[in-house]
Design an enzyme around this catalytic site. Structure first.
Site, short mmCIF file in Angstrom:
data_model
loop_
_atom_site.label_atom_id
_atom_site.label_comp_id
_atom_site.label_asym_id
_atom_site.label_seq_id
_atom_site.Cartn_x
_atom_site.Cartn_y
_atom_site.Cartn_z
N ALA A 82 -8.24 -1.07 6.96
CA ALA A 82 -7.99 0.34 6.49
C ALA A 82 -9.06 0.91 5.78
CB ALA A 82 -6.64 0.63 5.61
N THR A 99 -9.51 5.34 11.46
CA THR A 99 -9.34 4.01 11.28
C THR A 99 -7.81 3.81 11.04
OG1 THR A 99 -11.64 3.22 10.48
CG2 THR A 99 -9.24 2.18 9.70
N THR A 124 1.72 0.92 1.93
CA THR A 124 1.36 1.12 0.52
C THR A 124 2.50 1.77 -0.06
OG1 THR A 124 -0.06 2.14 -1.14
CG2 THR A 124 -0.26 2.94 1.17
N ASP A 125 2.82 1.70 -1.32
CA ASP A 125 3.75 2.57 -1.94
C ASP A 125 3.32 3.97 -2.32
OD1 ASP A 125 1.59 2.20 -4.07
OD2 ASP A 125 2.83 1.40 -5.38
N GLU A 126 1.97 4.17 -1.78
CA GLU A 126 1.46 5.59 -2.09
C GLU A 126 2.23 6.55 -0.95
OE1 GLU A 126 -2.65 6.32 -2.79
OE2 GLU A 126 -2.45 4.42 -4.21
N TYR A 149 -5.75 9.55 1.89
CA TYR A 149 -5.58 8.32 2.29
C TYR A 149 -4.01 8.10 2.47
CZ TYR A 149 -4.32 3.59 0.89
OH TYR A 149 -3.82 2.31 1.03
N LYS A 153 -1.82 6.68 5.79
CA LYS A 153 -1.16 5.61 5.87
C LYS A 153 0.47 5.95 6.29
CE LYS A 153 -2.30 1.89 4.58
NZ LYS A 153 -2.56 0.75 5.40
N TYR A 206 -9.55 8.80 -15.60
CA TYR A 206 -9.24 10.14 -15.31
C TYR A 206 -8.11 10.94 -16.02
CZ TYR A 206 -11.24 8.41 -10.87
OH TYR A 206 -12.21 7.84 -9.78
P1 NAD Z 1 -10.43 -3.10 1.62
O1 NAD Z 1 -10.93 -1.65 1.44
O2 NAD Z 1 -11.09 -4.08 0.43
O3 NAD Z 1 -10.46 -3.83 2.76
C1 NAD Z 1 -10.37 -3.10 4.04
C2 NAD Z 1 -11.10 -4.22 5.09
O4 NAD Z 1 -10.85 -3.15 6.22
C3 NAD Z 1 -12.41 -4.17 5.02
O5 NAD Z 1 -12.94 -5.49 5.45
C4 NAD Z 1 -13.18 -3.29 6.09
O6 NAD Z 1 -14.37 -3.53 6.78
C5 NAD Z 1 -11.95 -3.58 7.15
N1 NAD Z 1 -12.04 -2.04 8.14
C6 NAD Z 1 -12.18 -0.75 7.77
N2 NAD Z 1 -12.06 -0.06 8.78
C7 NAD Z 1 -12.19 -0.76 9.73
C8 NAD Z 1 -11.88 -0.55 11.34
N3 NAD Z 1 -12.07 0.62 11.63
N4 NAD Z 1 -12.05 -1.68 12.11
C9 NAD Z 1 -11.78 -2.84 11.63
N5 NAD Z 1 -12.04 -3.14 10.25
C10 NAD Z 1 -12.03 -2.03 9.27
O7 NAD Z 1 -8.91 -3.13 1.45
P2 NAD Z 1 -7.70 -3.72 0.88
O8 NAD Z 1 -7.56 -3.47 -0.65
O9 NAD Z 1 -7.95 -5.22 1.07
O10 NAD Z 1 -6.43 -3.11 1.38
C11 NAD Z 1 -6.06 -3.76 2.75
C12 NAD Z 1 -4.87 -3.19 3.27
O11 NAD Z 1 -3.66 -3.16 2.25
C13 NAD Z 1 -4.86 -1.67 3.39
O12 NAD Z 1 -4.21 -1.24 4.52
C14 NAD Z 1 -4.42 -1.07 2.22
O13 NAD Z 1 -3.99 0.18 2.88
C15 NAD Z 1 -3.28 -1.70 2.03
N6 NAD Z 1 -2.71 -1.79 0.51
C16 NAD Z 1 -3.86 -2.19 -0.40
C17 NAD Z 1 -3.50 -1.94 -1.67
C18 NAD Z 1 -4.52 -2.22 -2.96
O14 NAD Z 1 -4.10 -2.08 -4.18
N7 NAD Z 1 -5.56 -2.47 -2.56
C19 NAD Z 1 -1.99 -1.96 -2.00
C20 NAD Z 1 -0.94 -1.66 -0.90
C21 NAD Z 1 -1.62 -1.56 0.35
O1 TDX Z 2 -12.66 5.27 -12.20
C1 TDX Z 2 -11.36 5.32 -12.29
N1 TDX Z 2 -10.67 5.87 -13.11
C2 TDX Z 2 -9.39 6.02 -13.30
O2 TDX Z 2 -8.85 6.50 -14.15
C3 TDX Z 2 -10.62 4.77 -11.12
C4 TDX Z 2 -11.28 4.18 -10.09
C5 TDX Z 2 -9.20 4.93 -10.95
N2 TDX Z 2 -8.71 5.33 -12.29
C6 TDX Z 2 -7.16 5.64 -12.12
C7 TDX Z 2 -6.43 6.36 -11.04
C8 TDX Z 2 -5.26 5.73 -10.71
O3 TDX Z 2 -4.28 6.41 -11.67
O4 TDX Z 2 -6.65 4.31 -11.94
C9 TDX Z 2 -5.41 4.30 -11.39
C10 TDX Z 2 -5.95 3.28 -10.14
O5 TDX Z 2 -6.63 3.82 -9.46
P1 TDX Z 2 -7.18 2.96 -8.17
O6 TDX Z 2 -7.77 1.70 -8.42
O7 TDX Z 2 -8.41 3.66 -7.18
O8 TDX Z 2 -5.98 2.90 -7.23
P2 TDX Z 2 -4.86 3.76 -6.67
O9 TDX Z 2 -5.39 5.16 -6.55
O10 TDX Z 2 -3.54 3.74 -7.46
O11 TDX Z 2 -4.79 3.31 -5.19
C11 TDX Z 2 -4.50 1.81 -4.83
O12 TDX Z 2 -3.20 1.31 -4.96
C12 TDX Z 2 -2.60 1.45 -3.90
C13 TDX Z 2 -5.42 1.18 -3.91
O13 TDX Z 2 -6.62 1.78 -3.75
C14 TDX Z 2 -4.78 1.81 -2.48
O14 TDX Z 2 -5.37 1.25 -1.37
C15 TDX Z 2 -3.32 1.19 -2.34
O15 TDX Z 2 -2.76 1.52 -1.16
#
Ligand code: NAD
Ligand code: TDX
Length: 335
Positions: A82, A99, A124-126, A149, A153, A206
Site C-alpha cells: 500500500a 495501488t 487499518t483502524d483509520e 489514504y 483503504k 501538528y
Molecule cells: P510501508 O509504506 O512501510 O510499506 C509498503 C510496501 O508496499 C513497500 O515495500 C512498497 O514498496 C510496497 N508497495 C507500495 N505500492 C506497491 C505496489 N503498487 N505494488 C507492490 N508493492 C507496493 O507500509 P507499512 O507501514 O509496512 O504498512 C503495510 C500495510 O499495513 C499497509 O497496507 C498499511 O495500510 C497497513 N497498516 C499500517 C499501519 C502502520 O501503522 N504502519 C497500521 C495499520 C495498517
Molecule cells: O511530523 C509529524 N508530526 C506529527 O505531529 C508526523 C509525521 C505526525 N504527527 C502526528 C500525526 C498523527 O496524529 O503524529 C500522529 C501519527 O502520525 P503518523 O505516524 O503519520 O501516523 P498516522 O497518520 O496515525 O497513520 C499511521 O497509522 C495507521 C500509519 O501511517 C498508517 O499507515 C496506518 O494505517
C-alpha cells in the site's frame, strides 16, 4: 509445504512479517511481491534465506501480477502492499487509489481465479474515522474514512468483502492501530522523533499536539496477523490493538527524555488537514476468538525501538541522504 504470496514485503510491517515466517514457520514458502517504492528497502530482509522468492512487481499491473500466479501454486495471499502515509495522500491522492484500490482488486481477481485458500487484507483502524474523547472502534463501527489514504483503504476493504458475499471467496480482513518498531520508514511519527532528536533537529508537532493514537509494537501486529491467517473465520474482520493510547505530545516527550534531549526541540506546526483526533481499538473479538493479546507494553516496545535506531544508524542515514531530503523540505519547510 504451503506457499504464501506476501505483497509489500520490503516495507515496514511486511518485512517484519516475512522475517517471522521464515524464522518460525518452516513449512511455508514465501513469495514476496513488491514494487519497491520509496518506502521499500531490500535491506529490510537478509538475502540468504531458503523458502523465499522475490518478484519486483507492481500489484496495479495485472498482467505482470498474473505471471506470479502462473509461476507459483499459491495457497495464501496476504496483502500488505500500500501507499501508507496520510500526509503524502493529502499532497497526491491518485497513487493511493491505484495501488490500494486497483491493486487490491487485481489481487482479488487473480486469487479467485486460482482458488486461493485464504486471502488476508491488511487494513487499518483509520477506516473507522475519528473518535472523540470516549469510546473505541469495534468491528461493527461504520466505516467513515476522512483522508484520501483511509478512503482508499476503506474502498479496498469493501471490495474484499464483496468477493466474500458475491463469489464466496475465503477472505479475511485485519484492522490494526498505529504500529512502531524496527525498520519503520522515517516519515512516520516515532522514527521521525527518534532520528530528529539524535540529530538535534526540530521535531514538528501538528496542531495542539493532543491527538491520540493507540500504539502497537510491530511484532505484536505480526503475531495477530498470523493468528488470523491460521484460525480466523472467512468473511470476518478482526481488529488488532496494543492497548496503548497516548497523546502525540506525550510520546514525543517520553522519547526525548529517554534520549536525554531537551523539550525545546519540539516545534508546534500547522495542523494536518482533516487530522483525526483520536483512535482507540476494541480488540476483544480477536482476544476472545483467537486468544490474541499483545506481549509488549509501550515501555518495552519503545525501549526496543529506540535501541534499534541507535544500533542501525547506517540503515536510516542512507534513507536520509536520498529522496527523503526533498520530501522533508516539501512537507515541513513552510509548515
Ligand atoms: P510501508 O509504506 O512501510 O510499506 C509498503 C510496501 O508496499 C513497500 O515495500 C512498497 O514498496 C510496497 N508497495 C507500495 N505500492 C506497491 C505496489 N503498487 N505494488 C507492490 N508493492 C507496493 O507500509 P507499512 O507501514 O509496512 O504498512 C503495510 C500495510 O499495513 C499497509 O497496507 C498499511 O495500510 C497497513 N497498516 C499500517 C499501519 C502502520 O501503522 N504502519 C497500521 C495499520 C495498517
Ligand atoms: O511530523 C509529524 N508530526 C506529527 O505531529 C508526523 C509525521 C505526525 N504527527 C502526528 C500525526 C498523527 O496524529 O503524529 C500522529 C501519527 O502520525 P503518523 O505516524 O503519520 O501516523 P498516522 O497518520 O496515525 O497513520 C499511521 O497509522 C495507521 C500509519 O501511517 C498508517 O499507515 C496506518 O494505517
Amino acid at each position: 509445504m504451503k506457499t504464501c504470496l506476501i505483497t509489500g514485503g520490503f516495507g515496514f510491517i511486511g518485512s517484519n512479517f516475512i522475517r517471522f515466517v521464515l524464522e518460525e514457520k518452516k513449512d511455508i514458502t514465501v513469495i514476496n511481491v513488491d514494487k519497491i517504492t520509496y518506502a521499500a528497502n531490500p535491506k529490510n530482509l537478509p538475502d540468504d534465506h531458503g523458502n523465499y522468492k522475490f518478484y519486483k512487481t507492481d500489484i496495479a499491473d495485472k498482467l505482470e501480477l498474473s505471471k506470479v500466479f502462473d509461476e507459483n501454486n499459491i495457497d495464501y495471499v496476504i496483502n500488505f502492499a500500500a501507499e501508507s502515509h496520510v500526509d503524502r495522500s493529502i499532497m497526491d491522492p491518485s497513487v493511493f487509489i491505484k495501488t490500494n484500490v486497483a491493486g487490491t482488486l487485481n489481487l482479488l481477481e487473480l486469487s479467485l481465479k486460482r482458488s486461493v485458500k485464504r486471502f488476508l487484507q491488511i487494513s487499518t483502524d483509520e477506516v473507522y474515522g475519528s473518535l472523540g474523547l470516549t469510546g473505541k472502534f469495534s468491528e461493527k463501527t461504520p466505516l467513515s474514512p476522512r483522508s484520501p489514504y483511509s478512503a482508499s483503504k476503506a474502498a479496498a476493504d469493501m471490495l474484499v468483502m464483496s468477493f466474500f458475499h458475491t463469489y464466496g471467496m475465503p477472505v479475511l480482513i485485519s484492522r490494526c492501530s498505529n504500529n512502531y518498531g524496527q525498520y519503520q520508514f522515517p516519515e512516520k511519527l516515532i522514527p521521525l522523533v527518534i532520528i530528529n532528536a539524535l540529530n538535534n533537529k526540530d521535531i514538528p508537532l501538528y496542531g495542539d499536539g493532543k491527538n491520540i493514537r493507540d500504539w502497537i509494537y510491530v511484532l505484536d501486529h505480526v503475531k495477530g496477523i498470523y493468528s488470523i491467517l491460521e484460525h480466523g473465520k472467512a468473511g470476518e474482520v478482526y481488529n488488532i490493538g496494543g492497548a496503548a493510547e497516548m497523546e502525540n505530545e506525550g510520546i514525543i516527550k517520553y522519547i526525548l527524555n529517554k534520549l536525554n534531549k531537551p523539550f525545546s526541540l519540539i516545534k508546534y506546526v500547522k495542523d494536518r488537514p482533516g487530522h483525526d483526533r483520536r483512535y482507540a481499538m476494541d480488540f476483544s473479538k480477536i482476544a476472545g476468538e483467537l486468544g490474541f493479546l499483545p506481549d509488549y507494553d509501550m515501555e518495552k516496545g519503545l525501549e526496543l525501538t529506540i535501541n534499534w535506531y541507535l544500533n542501525n544508524e547506517n540503515w536510516w542515514r542512507e534513507i536520509l541522504s536520498g529522496d527523503y531530503k526533498e520530501y522533508y523540505k516539501t512537507m515541513y519547510d513552510y509548515r
